[in-house]
Motif scaffolding. Structure first.
Motif, PDB file in Angstrom:
ATOM      1  N   ALA A 122       0.827  -1.201   0.000  1.00 11.79           N
ATOM      2  CA  ALA A 122       0.000   0.000   0.000  1.00 11.79           C
ATOM      3  C   ALA A 122       0.867   1.258   0.000  1.00 11.79           C
ATOM      4  N   VAL A 123       1.978   1.228   0.748  1.00 10.03           N
ATOM      5  CA  VAL A 123       2.882   2.377   0.779  1.00 10.03           C
ATOM      6  C   VAL A 123       3.534   2.570  -0.578  1.00 10.03           C
ATOM      7  N   GLY A 124       3.988   1.472  -1.182  1.00 10.68           N
ATOM      8  CA  GLY A 124       4.610   1.570  -2.500  1.00 10.68           C
ATOM      9  C   GLY A 124       3.655   2.116  -3.543  1.00 10.68           C
ATOM     10  N   TYR A 125       2.403   1.696  -3.480  1.00 12.72           N
ATOM     11  CA  TYR A 125       1.413   2.189  -4.436  1.00 12.72           C
ATOM     12  C   TYR A 125       1.226   3.705  -4.302  1.00 12.72           C
ATOM     13  N   GLU A 126       1.197   4.189  -3.051  1.00 13.43           N
ATOM     14  CA  GLU A 126       1.025   5.632  -2.829  1.00 13.43           C
ATOM     15  C   GLU A 126       2.266   6.405  -3.244  1.00 13.43           C
ATOM     16  N   LEU A 127       3.447   5.882  -2.932  1.00 11.03           N
ATOM     17  CA  LEU A 127       4.677   6.591  -3.285  1.00 11.03           C
ATOM     18  C   LEU A 127       4.854   6.670  -4.801  1.00 11.03           C
ATOM     19  N   LEU A 128       4.510   5.602  -5.504  1.00  4.39           N
ATOM     20  CA  LEU A 128       4.689   5.561  -6.964  1.00  4.39           C
ATOM     21  C   LEU A 128       3.497   6.116  -7.717  1.00  4.39           C
ATOM     22  N   GLN A 129       2.370   6.375  -7.008  1.00  6.32           N
ATOM     23  CA  GLN A 129       1.153   6.848  -7.662  1.00  6.32           C
ATOM     24  C   GLN A 129       0.760   5.931  -8.822  1.00  6.32           C
ATOM     25  N   ALA A 130       0.806   4.610  -8.546  1.00  2.00           N
ATOM     26  CA  ALA A 130       0.374   3.555  -9.463  1.00  2.00           C
ATOM     27  C   ALA A 130       1.289   3.382 -10.665  1.00  2.00           C
ATOM     28  N   LEU A 131       2.485   3.978 -10.648  1.00  5.30           N
ATOM     29  CA  LEU A 131       3.449   3.784 -11.737  1.00  5.30           C
ATOM     30  C   LEU A 131       4.535   2.801 -11.290  1.00  5.30           C
ATOM     31  N   ARG A 132       5.581   2.649 -12.105  1.00  8.68           N
ATOM     32  CA  ARG A 132       6.681   1.738 -11.821  1.00  8.68           C
ATOM     33  C   ARG A 132       7.987   2.509 -11.712  1.00  8.68           C
ATOM     34  N   PRO A 133       8.941   2.016 -10.939  1.00 13.16           N
ATOM     35  CA  PRO A 133      10.251   2.682 -10.908  1.00 13.16           C
ATOM     36  C   PRO A 133      10.871   2.693 -12.303  1.00 13.16           C
ATOM     37  N   GLY A 134      11.593   3.779 -12.612  1.00 13.51           N
ATOM     38  CA  GLY A 134      12.204   3.912 -13.921  1.00 13.51           C
ATOM     39  C   GLY A 134      11.408   4.843 -14.815  1.00 13.51           C
ATOM     40  N   ASN A 135      11.372   4.525 -16.104  1.00 18.44           N
ATOM     41  CA  ASN A 135      10.730   5.383 -17.095  1.00 18.44           C
ATOM     42  C   ASN A 135       9.258   4.983 -17.285  1.00 18.44           C
ATOM     43  N   ASN A 136       8.394   5.991 -17.282  1.00 24.52           N
ATOM     44  CA  ASN A 136       6.960   5.793 -17.500  1.00 24.52           C
ATOM     45  C   ASN A 136       6.465   6.826 -18.509  1.00 24.52           C
ATOM     46  N   ILE A 137       5.639   6.387 -19.425  1.00 24.46           N
ATOM     47  CA  ILE A 137       5.025   7.287 -20.402  1.00 24.46           C
ATOM     48  C   ILE A 137       3.508   7.106 -20.325  1.00 24.46           C
ATOM     49  N   LEU A 138       2.807   8.214 -20.204  1.00 30.68           N
ATOM     50  CA  LEU A 138       1.348   8.207 -20.170  1.00 30.68           C
ATOM     51  C   LEU A 138       0.831   9.169 -21.234  1.00 30.68           C
ATOM     52  N   TRP A 139      -0.238   8.780 -21.895  1.00 30.80           N
ATOM     53  CA  TRP A 139      -0.857   9.661 -22.876  1.00 30.80           C
ATOM     54  C   TRP A 139      -2.378   9.464 -22.837  1.00 30.80           C
ATOM     55  N   SER A 140      -3.097  10.516 -23.188  1.00 32.26           N
ATOM     56  CA  SER A 140      -4.556  10.463 -23.128  1.00 32.26           C
ATOM     57  C   SER A 140      -5.135  11.438 -24.144  1.00 32.26           C
ATOM     58  N   ASN A 168     -13.036   8.707 -24.921  1.00 33.43           N
ATOM     59  CA  ASN A 168     -11.905   8.799 -24.000  1.00 33.43           C
ATOM     60  C   ASN A 168     -10.902   7.701 -24.318  1.00 33.43           C
ATOM     61  N   TYR A 169      -9.650   8.074 -24.338  1.00 28.31           N
ATOM     62  CA  TYR A 169      -8.585   7.095 -24.569  1.00 28.31           C
ATOM     63  C   TYR A 169      -7.434   7.407 -23.627  1.00 28.31           C
ATOM     64  N   ASN A 170      -6.915   6.350 -22.968  1.00 30.72           N
ATOM     65  CA  ASN A 170      -5.768   6.479 -22.081  1.00 30.72           C
ATOM     66  C   ASN A 170      -4.772   5.372 -22.396  1.00 30.72           C
ATOM     67  N   GLY A 171      -3.508   5.735 -22.429  1.00 35.12           N
ATOM     68  CA  GLY A 171      -2.441   4.767 -22.660  1.00 35.12           C
ATOM     69  C   GLY A 171      -1.354   4.923 -21.620  1.00 35.12           C
ATOM     70  N   ARG A 172      -0.662   3.808 -21.342  1.00 36.07           N
ATOM     71  CA  ARG A 172       0.373   3.841 -20.311  1.00 36.07           C
ATOM     72  C   ARG A 172       1.426   2.787 -20.623  1.00 36.07           C
ATOM     73  N   LYS A 173       2.694   3.189 -20.501  1.00 39.13           N
ATOM     74  CA  LYS A 173       3.820   2.266 -20.673  1.00 39.13           C
ATOM     75  C   LYS A 173       4.814   2.514 -19.551  1.00 39.13           C
ATOM     76  N   SER A 174       4.983   1.487 -18.705  1.00 37.60           N
ATOM     77  CA  SER A 174       5.926   1.582 -17.599  1.00 37.60           C
ATOM     78  C   SER A 174       7.082   0.637 -17.835  1.00 37.60           C
ATOM     79  N   ALA A 175       8.146   0.854 -17.089  1.00 42.14           N
ATOM     80  CA  ALA A 175       9.347   0.024 -17.240  1.00 42.14           C
ATOM     81  C   ALA A 175       9.014  -1.434 -16.978  1.00 42.14           C
ATOM     82  N   ASP A 176       9.517  -2.320 -17.841  1.00 43.89           N
ATOM     83  CA  ASP A 176       9.341  -3.768 -17.705  1.00 43.89           C
ATOM     84  C   ASP A 176       7.874  -4.189 -17.711  1.00 43.89           C
ATOM     85  N   SER A 177       7.000  -3.386 -18.320  1.00 46.23           N
ATOM     86  CA  SER A 177       5.573  -3.717 -18.394  1.00 46.23           C
ATOM     87  C   SER A 177       5.072  -3.483 -19.804  1.00 46.23           C
ATOM     88  N   ASP A 178       4.051  -4.232 -20.184  1.00 49.09           N
ATOM     89  CA  ASP A 178       3.447  -4.048 -21.499  1.00 49.09           C
ATOM     90  C   ASP A 178       2.645  -2.753 -21.542  1.00 49.09           C
TER      91      ASP A 178
END
Length: 789
Positions: free
Chosen positions: A732-750, A766-776
């Motif tokens: 739960a702490v990690g989720y709050e600190l990262l704001q639902a993202l992953r360590p490293g590079n993250n790209i979000l677009w909408s 509405n369209y949302n896209g997200r790419k986090s490190a080591d994730s599809d």
């Protein structure tokens, strides 16, 4: 008038019916209690659902039974089951426990005599497709300027089960209404005569589309819903006579004769009188009903009288009410029920409407009776005192105060614990000063009530329609309550938090405090120079809200919203929000800044224990227009978020958040705006000193907004986020600190596009896209059409 509504029997909304189930529904006719199908559905294993397996067992009578048993084993948990409450003694299952995904049921079988021991069965009630029709035609004819006659006939149709042709002979019904009305026929001394004769008939199979009588119509005949479920022709004759001069001088009499077979066979007399003699004013109402049914009879008398003296300043008055309803059996004349049976005396003193200082004080003594053992016995006595004060203070302030105290005494067990006291107080004050440069509002309430303890579960819903997400912290495949978080990314919002009441009540003392303050400097100072001109640009907005529900009955704690010495065992719910923002040049087009403070605490009692959230936040926001289309803005923010729970220990954390966010906006005209942003944020979990859980975030984003006035709006954004993180991200702490993202590079677009198709019809994509490190890459899209009526 013609009306029709019809369900599509080939496309049920909530069920997929098999051929054998359709055949079953075709044989039940209009007996909708038999419209049940199996609640068991064979599905694949899903960790987000409560599933069962089928096993064979022997019940108490020695018979072999195939039963459903809860299972989380992927090899056998293959049956999703919907259980319905069939009443105690009619089911072979009962509720065992509640999990994050819902309720778990277990088989309890039958006793030695074969009588079921539970109240649930794995069946589902099917809402059968239905059809409603109505056709009406009416005519009225003016005999002269005062009199007219009218008539209306209606034909109805109701098919309760479109799957079946059985019982269709009672689908059609008829109704007719005829009448004569005479209005405002002059008589004597300014009085006018009003008369009315009306006859209504509805056949036993007539069904209305919606309620067309006042809501208490059948209750005033002592007709229960069970009685009304019996089909009967209904004949109603009404005669009405009235003398009317004005609002304070009128006499009305109404006679109603009704016959509805064995359900209603009786009469009603209604009299209403209003008269004034000088400063004295009188009003009185009388209702008398007699109804003879198949095995019982009912009498009902309601009488009230109100007398007051309208002096120049004070209006004293007295009101007497009696309401006696008795339902007795014809066999032995024993009283078996009563819808209402009381007598009350009310004394009041109030100010005249012409007085600036308005007040009202009254005392009400009421005694209620209850049928016990065939007799009407005194049940309770209540004494209620009310006080209301309202006044204008000067020309710019209003004060309103209301106080209510009620003492309820149980007369059957004098001095017993069932005696009850209720206290409610409300204070409202509004004021404006210095030509509305200072506006202040205050609301304060105190009361007591009975509150239900609550529990909550998480239900899986379609992606994007929920509020929470689940992350398996301990990798055991079981959805624990502490593994659900408020979802940040749209594609993770696939669980809804559902609060459900329990059967445990708690006596609560509630107090509420609301205060709002708005301050603006004199507007004419803007045309001066020096200090006044500088101060003229300042403004302040402040609000403070406190809500407490406690069980501590100490006066200082019960009445004070600021009391802090409240023990956890005495607290049901507490919420406090303080918000203050100071502005400089708030509406100036060139530059301005504001400083804000937000303090928020929220704590509530659930069945498992307490859950609390605290927030402390300060911000400084500065904006400056470099040239006309360019605006530079800097926002600095510091916040501390605290979560605590005495039953979800993984939710205990204190996160300190510091950020700095400059941005540059280019807006050449009102239809286009482009904004470039940068953000730097540091977050640390300081719940345990030195635990090392932290995140450093650098964020770059570009936003575009384009509008065509009253036609369409397009918004698009792309964000690149670089996160340096220390700790366990699957908590739960990690989720709050990262704001639902992953360590490293993250790209979000909408992208969001709203289009006005026609007047009252809007399309939204509405369209949302997200790419986090080591994730599809995660894509989420939604389309929505809004019809505004």
């Amino acid at each position: 008038n013609a009306y029709q509504e019809k369900d599509n029997r080939n496309r049920p909304l909530a069920f997929d019916l098999a051929n054998d189930e359709l055949q079953t529904l075709s044989r039940i006719g209009d007996d909708l209690q038999q419209a049940v199908i199996s609640g068991v559905d064979s599905v694949g294993f899903n960790e987000n659902q409560i599933l069962y397996k089928k096993v064979d067992t022997i019940d108490a009578t020695g018979a072999i039974q195939r039963i459903l048993v809860f299972s989380s084993n992927p090899d056998s948990a293959q049956f999703r089951t919907l259980f319905s409450d069939t009443g105690f003694g009619n089911g072979q299952y009962q509720q065992k426990s509640t999990t994050a995904n819902g309720k778990i049921f277990e088989w309890v079988g039958v006793d030695d005599a074969g009588i079921p021991l539970g109240n649930y069965n794995p069946v589902s009630q099917v809402p059968t497709p239905q059809e409603k029709r109505m056709f009406t035609v009416g005519v009225s004819y003016d005999l002269n300027e005062n009199d007219y006659i009218y008539s209306e006939i209606a034909f109805s149709g109701l098919d309760l089960n479109l799957y079946s042709d059985i019982d269709d002979e009672d689908n059609r019904g008829q109704a007719i209404r005829v009448g004569y009305i005479s209005q405002d026929r002059p008589l004597f001394k300014g009085y006018k005569l009003n008369t009315k004769l009306n006859y209504e008939f509805t056949s036993q199979d007539f069904t209305a589309i919606d309620r067309f009588r006042y809501i208490e119509f059948d209750r005033d005949w002592s007709a229960s819903n069970m009685d009304l479920s019996l089909k009967n022709e209904d004949h109603i004759f009404t005669a009405q006579l009235g003398l009317l001069k004005d609002v304070q001088h009128q006499i009305q009499y109404k006679l109603v004769r009704r016959n509805r077979g064995s359900v209603v066979d009786g009469y009603q007399h209604q009299v209403s009188v209003k008269q004034s003699l000088g400063r004295w004013a009188f009003s009185s109402q009388l209702f008398n009903m007699g109804n003879t049914q198949a095995a019982r009879k009912s009498t009902w008398t309601r009488f009230s009288v109100d007398a007051r003296y309208n002096s120049k300043y004070l209006v004293p008055g007295y009101q007497y009410q009696v309401d006696r309803n008795e339902i007795t059996t014809l066999a032995n004349d024993s009283i078996v029920a009563s819808a209402m049976n009381f007598r009350s005396h009310r004394f009041y003193l109030q100010s005249n409407d012409t007085v600036g200082f308005r007040f009202m004080i009254d005392y009400d003594l009421r005694e209620d009776r209850l049928p016990i053992g065939g007799l009407l016995l005194d049940n309770n006595r209540s004494q209620t005192t009310r006080l209301n004060l309202a006044t204008d203070i000067g020309k710019s302030q209003q004060l309103d105060f209301t106080f209510t105290y009620r003492n309820l005494e149980n007369l059957r067990t004098p001095g017993g614990t069932s005696n009850d006291e209720t206290l409610n107080t409300r204070l409202d004050w509004q004021g404006s000063f210095f030509d509305r440069h200072i506006v202040s509002e205050l609301n304060y309430q105190v009361g007591n009530s009975r509150e239900l303890r609550r529990e909550f579960i998480f239900l899986n819903v379609p992606t994007g329609e929920g509020t929470h997400t689940w992350r398996d912290e301990n990798d055991d495949g079981i959805q624990d309550l502490n593994e659900f978080y408020l979802a940040i990314n749209p594609d993770e919002r696939n669980y809804a938090k559902i609060f459900t009441p329990t059967d445990e009540y708690v006596l609560a003392f509630a107090n509420t405090f609301n205060y709002r303050l708005l301050i603006e400097m004199p507007r004419n100072w803007r045309s001066t120079i020096g200090l006044k001109k500088l101060l003229s640009r300042l403004s302040l907005s402040t609000s403070w809200n406190i809500q407490n529900k406690i069980t501590d009955d100490r006066i200082g704690v019960r009445f004070s919203p600021f009391a802090k010495a409240i023990q956890d065992e005495d607290l049901i719910a507490s919420k406090e929000i303080f918000r203050a923002t100071a502005f400089y040049n708030r509406s100036h087009a060139k530059y301005g800044f504001d400083f804000g403070l937000l303090l928020s605490t929220n704590k509530q009692l659930l069945t498992e224990g307490f859950e609390a959230r605290d927030l402390e936040e300060t911000h400084i926001n500065f904006r400056y227009s470099l040239v006309k289309p360019l605006v530079f803005q800097v926002l600095t923010n510091r916040k501390t978020r605290q979560s605590s729970s005495d039953f979800l220990e993984a939710r205990n954390y204190v996160i300190r958040d510091q950020s700095w966010r400059p941005q540059l906006s280019w807006q050449p005209h009102t239809r286009l705006r482009v904004t470039a942003k940068y953000g730097f944020t540091e977050r640390d979990n300081i719940f345990v000193e030195g635990n090392g859980e932290s995140a450093t975030i650098n964020e770059w984003s570009l936003q575009l907004r384009q509008t065509k006035i009253q036609k369409s709006t397009l918004q698009a954004q792309v964000t690149y986020t670089d996160i340096r993180f220390q700790g366990d991200e699957n908590t739960a702490v990690g989720y709050e600190l990262l704001q639902a993202l992953r360590p490293g590079n993250n790209i979000l677009w909408s992208a969001n596009w709203q289009l006005k198709i026609a007047s009252g019809l809007q399309l939204q994509l509405n369209y949302n896209g997200r790419k986090s490190a080591d994730s599809d890459v995660v894509h989420t899209g939604r389309m929505q059409i809004n019809a505004l009526f």
